[in-house]
Design a protein around this motif. Structure first.
Motif, short mmCIF file in Angstrom:
data_model
loop_
_atom_site.label_atom_id
_atom_site.label_comp_id
_atom_site.label_asym_id
_atom_site.label_seq_id
_atom_site.Cartn_x
_atom_site.Cartn_y
_atom_site.Cartn_z
N TRP A 284 0.83 -1.20 0.00
CA TRP A 284 0.00 0.00 0.00
C TRP A 284 0.87 1.26 0.00
CZ3 TRP A 284 -1.07 4.53 2.41
CH2 TRP A 284 -2.30 5.12 2.14
N ARG A 285 1.93 1.25 0.79
CA ARG A 285 2.83 2.41 0.81
C ARG A 285 3.43 2.66 -0.56
NH1 ARG A 285 8.51 1.41 3.39
NH2 ARG A 285 8.42 0.11 1.52
N ASP A 286 3.84 1.59 -1.25
CA ASP A 286 4.44 1.74 -2.57
C ASP A 286 3.43 2.31 -3.57
OD1 ASP A 286 6.74 0.70 -1.49
OD2 ASP A 286 6.40 -1.34 -2.26
N VAL A 287 2.19 1.84 -3.50
CA VAL A 287 1.15 2.36 -4.39
C VAL A 287 0.87 3.83 -4.08
CG1 VAL A 287 -1.30 2.19 -4.98
CG2 VAL A 287 0.08 0.11 -4.79
N ALA A 288 0.80 4.18 -2.78
CA ALA A 288 0.52 5.57 -2.40
C ALA A 288 1.65 6.49 -2.83
CB ALA A 288 0.32 5.65 -0.89
N ALA A 289 2.87 5.99 -2.86
CA ALA A 289 4.01 6.82 -3.26
C ALA A 289 4.01 7.11 -4.75
CB ALA A 289 5.32 6.13 -2.85
N ARG A 290 3.37 6.23 -5.53
CA ARG A 290 3.39 6.40 -6.99
C ARG A 290 2.09 6.95 -7.56
NH1 ARG A 290 5.40 1.06 -6.61
NH2 ARG A 290 3.39 0.32 -7.38
N GLY A 291 0.97 6.72 -6.86
CA GLY A 291 -0.33 7.06 -7.43
C GLY A 291 -1.04 8.17 -6.68
N PRO A 292 -2.27 8.44 -7.07
CA PRO A 292 -3.02 9.56 -6.50
C PRO A 292 -3.56 9.32 -5.10
CG PRO A 292 -4.36 8.40 -8.12
CD PRO A 292 -2.99 7.79 -8.19
N VAL A 293 -3.62 8.05 -4.64
CA VAL A 293 -4.23 7.79 -3.35
C VAL A 293 -3.50 8.51 -2.23
CG1 VAL A 293 -2.89 5.68 -2.94
CG2 VAL A 293 -5.11 5.98 -1.82
#
Length: 374
Positions: A284-293
């Protein structure tokens, strides 16, 4: 569940066994207060005072809650008296800065005394809202599937004393006499949504013996998530739900929770919780670092309080709430991270933003998660 749903509720809208009293006839209430209009509060602490006045009430002993006397008022009019959440009274660190003047003397963690007044809410609104939702559900269930629902129990934020009207879901476990008819469940929950659709009524259906065994030892079964009936689902069918239910579940219908013999296994839950940090939260942290979330307020609340809650659960040896997790983070981690923790709590309970732009906030979110996940 703690592993998947530990932060702010994903529903799209913007101590021992206890029993919850349910009115005989549900009444229609105004829509729940919005997070943006009035700061919500935890599930009220005054249920014990009323248990002799309402049907089916018993065994309400919330030792962690604080009570306030409520003055007499004409029937039908909301009370001007308010109830303070336990965490707010016992430790001001659990409250974010309140919106607007006046300002008062500071408590520790730099919080203002008037902040406490903004966490005060109409206790009756939260209490009656949950009770009436449950009463409506049981009325619909008994009408469309007579004899099906033998027990109704509340877990999640209500059981943990952290319920916030307009923000929290109502999380239930229904004990049924046998495999339910899916069409009947769809009719029941569709009818409930028409009356109380602003607050998701999420949960699962189990047979009496299911709670006495590990969730993994039982087949998947019906569940309801965001008003959708799922015929065979793993939603909330996990050790976290079993532990919260055994730890502080609220009985609405059926025997006291202590009489259910709910299976618990802390060593297994601790292993699963550590795996959750290494797996779900790292991804989740990796996704949040790359995307809009990572730029969204909801994502900030979910990430900060969710990961902190998992870490706090491991430290405390019990399933803890999001507000407790915020206090734990303020007490445990360096002052460098207090701003992002207060911001996450501010998003949950209301108040002025602590960041001028989402860019700095996302940077602090990602860096804070890196510290929690070490």
């Amino acid at each position: 569940m703690l592993a998947v749903s530990p932060g702010c509720s994903p529903c799209p809208r913007a101590g021992g066994a206890r029993a919850l009293a349910v009115p005989a006839r549900p009444r229609r209430l105004p829509a729940p207060l919005s997070v943006d209009s009035d700061p919500p509060a935890s599930f009220p602490a005054d249920r014990r005072d009323h248990q002799d006045e309402l049907p089916n009430a018993a065994r309400w002993r919330p030792e962690s809650h604080v009570e306030r006397d409520e003055p007499q008022r004409p029937a039908g009019k909301p009370s001007a008296a308010t109830t303070l959440t336990a965490s707010a009274t016992q430790d001001p660190s659990s409250i974010d800065r309140a919106p607007g003047p006046p300002r008062g003397r500071k408590h520790h963690y730099g919080l203002q005394e008037p902040a406490m007044k903004h966490v005060l809410t109409l206790a009756t609104v939260a209490r009656v809202s949950v009770e009436e939702t449950c009463a409506t559900y049981l009325e619909l269930a008994d009408r469309h599937a007579p004899g099906l629902v033998q027990g109704l129990y509340l877990q999640g934020s209500i059981a943990l004393g952290d319920y916030r009207p307009g923000t929290s879901d109502i999380d239930f476990v229904a004990v049924v006499s046998g495999p339910p008819d899916l069409r009947a469940l769809e009719v029941i929950h569709a009818g409930l949504r028409r009356v109380h659709g602003r607050t998701c009524f999420d949960g699962l259906y189990v047979e009496p013996g299911d709670l006495r065994r590990p969730p993994s030892a039982r087949p998947l079964g019906p569940a309801v998530h965001e008003w959708r009936v799922q015929p065979s689902s793993a939603f909330e069918r996990n050790l976290v739900t079993w532990h919260v239910l055994a730890q502080s579940g609220v009985a609405v219908r059926g025997p006291a929770v202590g009489e259910l013999g709910v299976h618990t296994d802390w060593p297994a839950l601790a292993v699963a919780t550590r795996d959750n940090l290494a797996g779900y939260w790292t991804r989740w942290r990796d996704v949040a670092a790359r995307g809009p979330v990572g730029f969204s307020a909801q994502g900030t609340c979910w990430g900060v309080l969710g990961a902190a809650r998992v870490r706090h659960t491991l430290a405390a040896g019990r399933v803890t709430s999001k507000t407790e997790a915020a206090r734990y983070a303020l007490e445990t981690y360096d002052e460098r991270w207090h701003r992002i923790v207060r911001e996450a709590l501010r998003i949950r309970v209301g108040g002025p933003a602590l960041y001028r732009t989402p860019f700095r906030r996302r940077a602090d979110l990602i860096d804070f998660l890196g510290v929690v996940l070490r």
